[in-house]
Design an enzyme around this catalytic site. Structure first.
Site, PDB file in Angstrom:
ATOM      1  N   SER A  67       7.590   8.736 -35.252  1.00  0.00           N
ATOM      2  CA  SER A  67       8.653   9.433 -34.511  1.00  0.00           C
ATOM      3  C   SER A  67       8.306  10.893 -34.273  1.00  0.00           C
ATOM      4  O   SER A  67       7.597  11.526 -35.068  1.00  0.00           O
ATOM      5  CB  SER A  67       9.944   9.353 -35.320  1.00  0.00           C
ATOM      6  OG  SER A  67      10.902  10.240 -34.796  1.00  0.00           O
ATOM      7  N   TYR A 115      14.748  10.792 -42.761  1.00  0.00           N
ATOM      8  CA  TYR A 115      14.184   9.890 -41.766  1.00  0.00           C
ATOM      9  C   TYR A 115      12.773  10.348 -41.368  1.00  0.00           C
ATOM     10  O   TYR A 115      11.816   9.576 -41.407  1.00  0.00           O
ATOM     11  CB  TYR A 115      15.098   9.834 -40.539  1.00  0.00           C
ATOM     12  CG  TYR A 115      14.493   9.104 -39.365  1.00  0.00           C
ATOM     13  CD1 TYR A 115      14.271   7.729 -39.418  1.00  0.00           C
ATOM     14  CD2 TYR A 115      14.132   9.789 -38.203  1.00  0.00           C
ATOM     15  CE1 TYR A 115      13.707   7.059 -38.342  1.00  0.00           C
ATOM     16  CE2 TYR A 115      13.581   9.132 -37.126  1.00  0.00           C
ATOM     17  CZ  TYR A 115      13.363   7.757 -37.193  1.00  0.00           C
ATOM     18  OH  TYR A 115      12.803   7.100 -36.133  1.00  0.00           O
TER      19      TYR A 115
HETATM   20  N1  NAD Z   1      14.588   4.762 -30.075  1.00  0.00           N
HETATM   21  C1  NAD Z   1      14.034   5.943 -30.321  1.00  0.00           C
HETATM   22  O1  NAD Z   1      14.343   6.908 -29.661  1.00  0.00           O
HETATM   23  C2  NAD Z   1      12.991   6.089 -31.380  1.00  0.00           C
HETATM   24  C3  NAD Z   1      12.415   7.359 -31.536  1.00  0.00           C
HETATM   25  C4  NAD Z   1      11.465   7.543 -32.510  1.00  0.00           C
HETATM   26  C5  NAD Z   1      11.086   6.478 -33.290  1.00  0.00           C
HETATM   27  N2  NAD Z   1      11.676   5.265 -33.157  1.00  0.00           N
HETATM   28  C6  NAD Z   1      11.216   4.184 -34.034  1.00  0.00           C
HETATM   29  O2  NAD Z   1      10.976   3.039 -33.251  1.00  0.00           O
HETATM   30  C7  NAD Z   1      11.285   1.866 -33.984  1.00  0.00           C
HETATM   31  C8  NAD Z   1      12.261   1.035 -33.212  1.00  0.00           C
HETATM   32  O3  NAD Z   1      13.392   1.803 -32.899  1.00  0.00           O
HETATM   33  P1  NAD Z   1      14.621   1.249 -32.085  1.00  0.00           P
HETATM   34  O4  NAD Z   1      15.156   2.388 -31.302  1.00  0.00           O
HETATM   35  O5  NAD Z   1      14.252   0.010 -31.401  1.00  0.00           O
HETATM   36  O6  NAD Z   1      15.636   0.976 -33.292  1.00  0.00           O
HETATM   37  P2  NAD Z   1      16.606  -0.270 -33.545  1.00  0.00           P
HETATM   38  O7  NAD Z   1      17.501   0.104 -34.653  1.00  0.00           O
HETATM   39  O8  NAD Z   1      17.224  -0.698 -32.277  1.00  0.00           O
HETATM   40  O9  NAD Z   1      15.611  -1.389 -34.031  1.00  0.00           O
HETATM   41  C9  NAD Z   1      15.144  -1.495 -35.356  1.00  0.00           C
HETATM   42  C10 NAD Z   1      15.336  -2.936 -35.785  1.00  0.00           C
HETATM   43  O10 NAD Z   1      14.779  -3.075 -37.053  1.00  0.00           O
HETATM   44  C11 NAD Z   1      15.577  -3.938 -37.817  1.00  0.00           C
HETATM   45  N3  NAD Z   1      15.369  -3.639 -39.232  1.00  0.00           N
HETATM   46  C12 NAD Z   1      15.727  -2.535 -39.920  1.00  0.00           C
HETATM   47  N4  NAD Z   1      15.360  -2.651 -41.193  1.00  0.00           N
HETATM   48  C13 NAD Z   1      14.737  -3.846 -41.329  1.00  0.00           C
HETATM   49  C14 NAD Z   1      14.152  -4.535 -42.419  1.00  0.00           C
HETATM   50  N5  NAD Z   1      14.120  -3.979 -43.647  1.00  0.00           N
HETATM   51  N6  NAD Z   1      13.617  -5.744 -42.194  1.00  0.00           N
HETATM   52  C15 NAD Z   1      13.661  -6.301 -40.958  1.00  0.00           C
HETATM   53  N7  NAD Z   1      14.216  -5.700 -39.896  1.00  0.00           N
HETATM   54  C16 NAD Z   1      14.739  -4.494 -40.079  1.00  0.00           C
HETATM   55  C17 NAD Z   1      16.980  -3.637 -37.361  1.00  0.00           C
HETATM   56  O11 NAD Z   1      17.846  -4.751 -37.575  1.00  0.00           O
HETATM   57  C18 NAD Z   1      16.791  -3.342 -35.881  1.00  0.00           C
HETATM   58  O12 NAD Z   1      17.051  -4.484 -35.090  1.00  0.00           O
HETATM   59  C19 NAD Z   1      11.824   2.336 -35.299  1.00  0.00           C
HETATM   60  O13 NAD Z   1      10.781   2.331 -36.238  1.00  0.00           O
HETATM   61  C20 NAD Z   1      12.231   3.739 -35.035  1.00  0.00           C
HETATM   62  O14 NAD Z   1      12.184   4.518 -36.210  1.00  0.00           O
HETATM   63  C21 NAD Z   1      12.614   5.046 -32.199  1.00  0.00           C
END
Ligand code: NAD
Lengths: 329, 294
Positions: A132, A159
């Site tokens: 991130s 985070y």
């Molecule tokens: N969306 C953004 O702007 C953004 C920015 C920076 C980083 N990220 C990173 O990208 C990745 C995806 O983000 P996103 O926006 O799709 O988030 P999201 O919350 O929509 O998706 C994450 C998914 O992971 C699942 N999850 C969480 N813990 C889990 C576990 N222990 N076992 C199995 N599943 C689990 C959740 O149920 C969820 O469906 C994440 O790692 C997030 O940190 C996202």
């Protein structure tokens, strides 16, 4: 198996995981989706995302917790998985403050379980995982984008700390076990099927409900907003160019253009055709002032160029939102 | 001489709380589970006062009933084997609750003067029930009586307020200070901003010598065409010892809706049975929904 061994996507019911699965399925890959469907975020939305994948013969969903090492190792082993897109995490700063141990478990413990599972695989090609922009900490916008080599050791939220910890663990697994890896530092990803806890989504809901929105940091925040389709293009491009053994590369993936929060809101209001009352609030704890991705590395590797700007992207998001939630224009 | 009598001026119409006060005296509005007037009476009882003198007006009979025996209620509760603990402290010793009417609304000074024959020739206390004062250890009047035993004379309760708020109140012009005691050189009603001689306001508790009654009798109507207690007290200064007693505790201005709501919340939040639930609920109610910016 058609299309070769399956690609494992963790967090497949999540925003980015779902979109990535759709793209890979569309081009003929086999996909195994893993998600624990925890009740953080919006369970109904996760179910709806999964429902769009369920019809695919090449898609196989496994409800599992990535922080369970045996389960992850078995999945990788049993299905001869050689490529993993690891996106499962407790995403976002807010949860990490209210539920720190759950955040650590998914983001650090989960990352380690995935690393172990990949290391133990007979033939393994590539682990691509989500990091991130939060790892850059709270730094001023400056005059150039944040570069992957810039210091990333002053996180201001748990985070961010877990995301950085995951990067460092990956580094050690590349050094120790030669595990080929790519860490993608996402910059505020938005678009259809997005996360309801994200500002643009939240503001949309409140604006359509005629309610006031709270603008944190008194609006003086800047973000590099990245449209979901561009993110998926970047993920797939990087995934297909596996690093060498022992190589661990970290790549920014953003639009490469900082926008102020107020511009984002004005653009969103234009897309909604409606404005709302705004309440200025101080910075929330854990938030950073600015993010801005230097995307040269990803571009050199994959030819990545963002195609969808903020106005177009928010327009598409609002279209999806109205359709999905049945809110007429 | 000990303080045996307290006057509670309760003749006011309570128009700020209409329509709640249309049929119910405003002193009967409850803070959590006790009517305001009972906090005042309890405060007097704690200070050792025996005789409660209520200066009432029309429509105030509920106050009389409140401190009377509730025969039917007590009978029914007893028959059902229910505890009467909740009624404790509401029944005053027969003969110790005295009600006198202030027939016309002519100000606080006039209300006090209406009780002159009941007070007679002895020092007495005044409690304005609208001002809910919650002492940290002891009630406000008990704090004042402790000082009265040392210095005698006339005492007013003094509450420290923010200097920028003094223009709303009557304020003490202070002389020598000794611990919680401040010599009163004068009383200034609503001083212009920046001109207040101190930040000690008068939150409606007094111990006065009987001579003040004679002054009230001859007192011309002052501000607002009403007989002002402050004017009569001011005339005692210099003739008799006069001190302010800095109050150690919290004040809720239950004459205003905001203060009344604050009193209810603050005291309920401290209630062992429901405080924690209330605070958790309030926290959730007030939390602005936060969002993720990354
Ligand atoms: N969306 C953004 O702007 C953004 C920015 C920076 C980083 N990220 C990173 O990208 C990745 C995806 O983000 P996103 O926006 O799709 O988030 P999201 O919350 O929509 O998706 C994450 C998914 O992971 C699942 N999850 C969480 N813990 C889990 C576990 N222990 N076992 C199995 N599943 C689990 C959740 O149920 C969820 O469906 C994440 O790692 C997030 O940190 C996202």
């Amino acid at each position: 198996m058609i299309g070769g061994p399956p690609i494992l996507i963790t967090g497949a019911a999540g925003f980015i995981g779902h979109a990535t699965a759709q793209r890979l399925l569309a081009r003929g890959d086999q996909v195994i989706g893993v998600d624990n469907l925890d009740d953080h975020g919006d369970p109904a939305l996760k179910a709806a995302r999964l429902a769009t994948l369920d019809g695919h013969a090449a898609f196989h969903f496994v409800k599992a917790d990535v922080a369970e090492p045996e389960g992850m190792a078995r999945l990788v082993h049993d299905h001869d998985v050689r490529r993993v897109v690891h996106l499962a995490a407790q995403a976002g700063v807010r949860h990490s403050i209210t539920t720190p141990f759950a955040c650590e478990r998914s983001n650090v413990g989960g990352h380690l379980a995935v690393l172990e599972a990949c290391r133990q695989a007979q033939t393994f090609e590539h682990l691509l995982y989500a990091s991130s922009s939060a790892v850059y900490g709270d730094r001023p916008l400056g005059s150039a984008g944040f570069r992957e080599d810039d210091p990333a050791d002053t996180p201001v939220s748990l985070y961010a700390a877990t995301k950085r910890a995951a990067e460092l663990m990956s580094h050690s697994y590349a050094a120790l076990h030669g595990l080929p890896q790519t860490g993608l530092r996402f910059f505020t990803v938005y678009g259809p099927w997005g996360r309801p806890d994200m500002a643009y989504f939240h503001f949309t809901r409140l604006t359509l409900a005629g309610e006031a929105i709270d603008i944190y940091g008194n609006g003086a925040m800047t973000r590099d907003f990245t449209y979901i389709d561009d993110v998926v293009t970047g993920i797939v491009g990087a995934l297909d160019r596996a690093p060498a053994r022992g190589e661990h590369r970290i790549l920014n993936i953003g639009e490469g253009r900082p926008e102020s929060l107020m511009t984002m809101i004005a653009t969103l209001e234009a897309a909604l055709g409606q404005t709302t009352r705004k309440r200025m609030q101080p910075m929330q704890p854990g938030d950073v002032t600015a993010t801005w991705a230097d995307i040269a590395r990803l571009h050199r590797l994959t030819g990545y160029r963002p195609r969808v700007g903020l106005a177009e992207g928010l327009q598409r998001f609002v279209g999806w939102y109205r359709d999905f939630y049945g809110v007429a224009a | 001489m000990t303080i045996r009598k307290t006057i509670f001026p309760v003749a006011g119409l309570g128009t700020r709380f209409l329509p709640a006060t249309k049929a119910v005296p405003k002193e009967m509005l409850p803070v959590v589970d006790r009517p305001l007037i009972q906090y005042a009476v309890d405060e007097a009882l704690e200070a050792g006062v025996e005789t409660m003198i209520f200066v009432t007006g029309r429509n105030k009979s509920a106050i009389e009933d409140h401190f009377d025996m509730a025969y039917e209620l007590e009978r029914i509760q007893a028959d059902r084997g229910k505890s009467l603990a909740a009624l404790e402290g509401t029944r005053l010793t027969p003969g110790n609750a005295i009600f006198v009417r202030q027939q016309e609304p002519r100000g606080l000074g006039h209300a006090i003067w209406c009780a002159r024959d009941i007070v007679g020739d002895e020092p007495f206390a005044i409690i304005l029930p609208d001002e809910l004062l919650i002492g940290r250890q002891h009630g406000c009047l008990a704090q004042m009586v402790a000082q009265y035993d040392k210095v005698g004379g006339n005492l007013v309760c003094a509450l420290e307020v923010q200097p920028e708020e003094t223009h709303n109140y009557g304020v003490i012009d202070p002389g020598r200070r000794d611990g919680v005691l401040t010599e009163v050189k004068g009383l200034v009603e609503k001083p212009a901003r920046g001109s207040a001689p101190s930040n000690l306001m008068l939150p409606g508790r007094y111990i006065l010598q009987p001579e003040v009654m004679a002054l009230l009798a001859t007192q011309e109507a002052g501000a607002g065409g009403e007989v002002q207690l402050t004017d009569a007290m001011a005339r005692l200064i210099g003739k008799q010892p006069f001190h302010g007693v800095t109050f150690d505790g919290e004040r809720f201005d239950c004459g205003s809706k905001l203060g009344f709501a604050q009193a209810n919340f603050a005291l309920a939040a401290r209630d062992p049975a429901m405080g924690e639930d209330l605070k958790a609920w309030a926290k959730a109610l007030l939390a602005t929904e936060r969002v993720n910016m990354l």
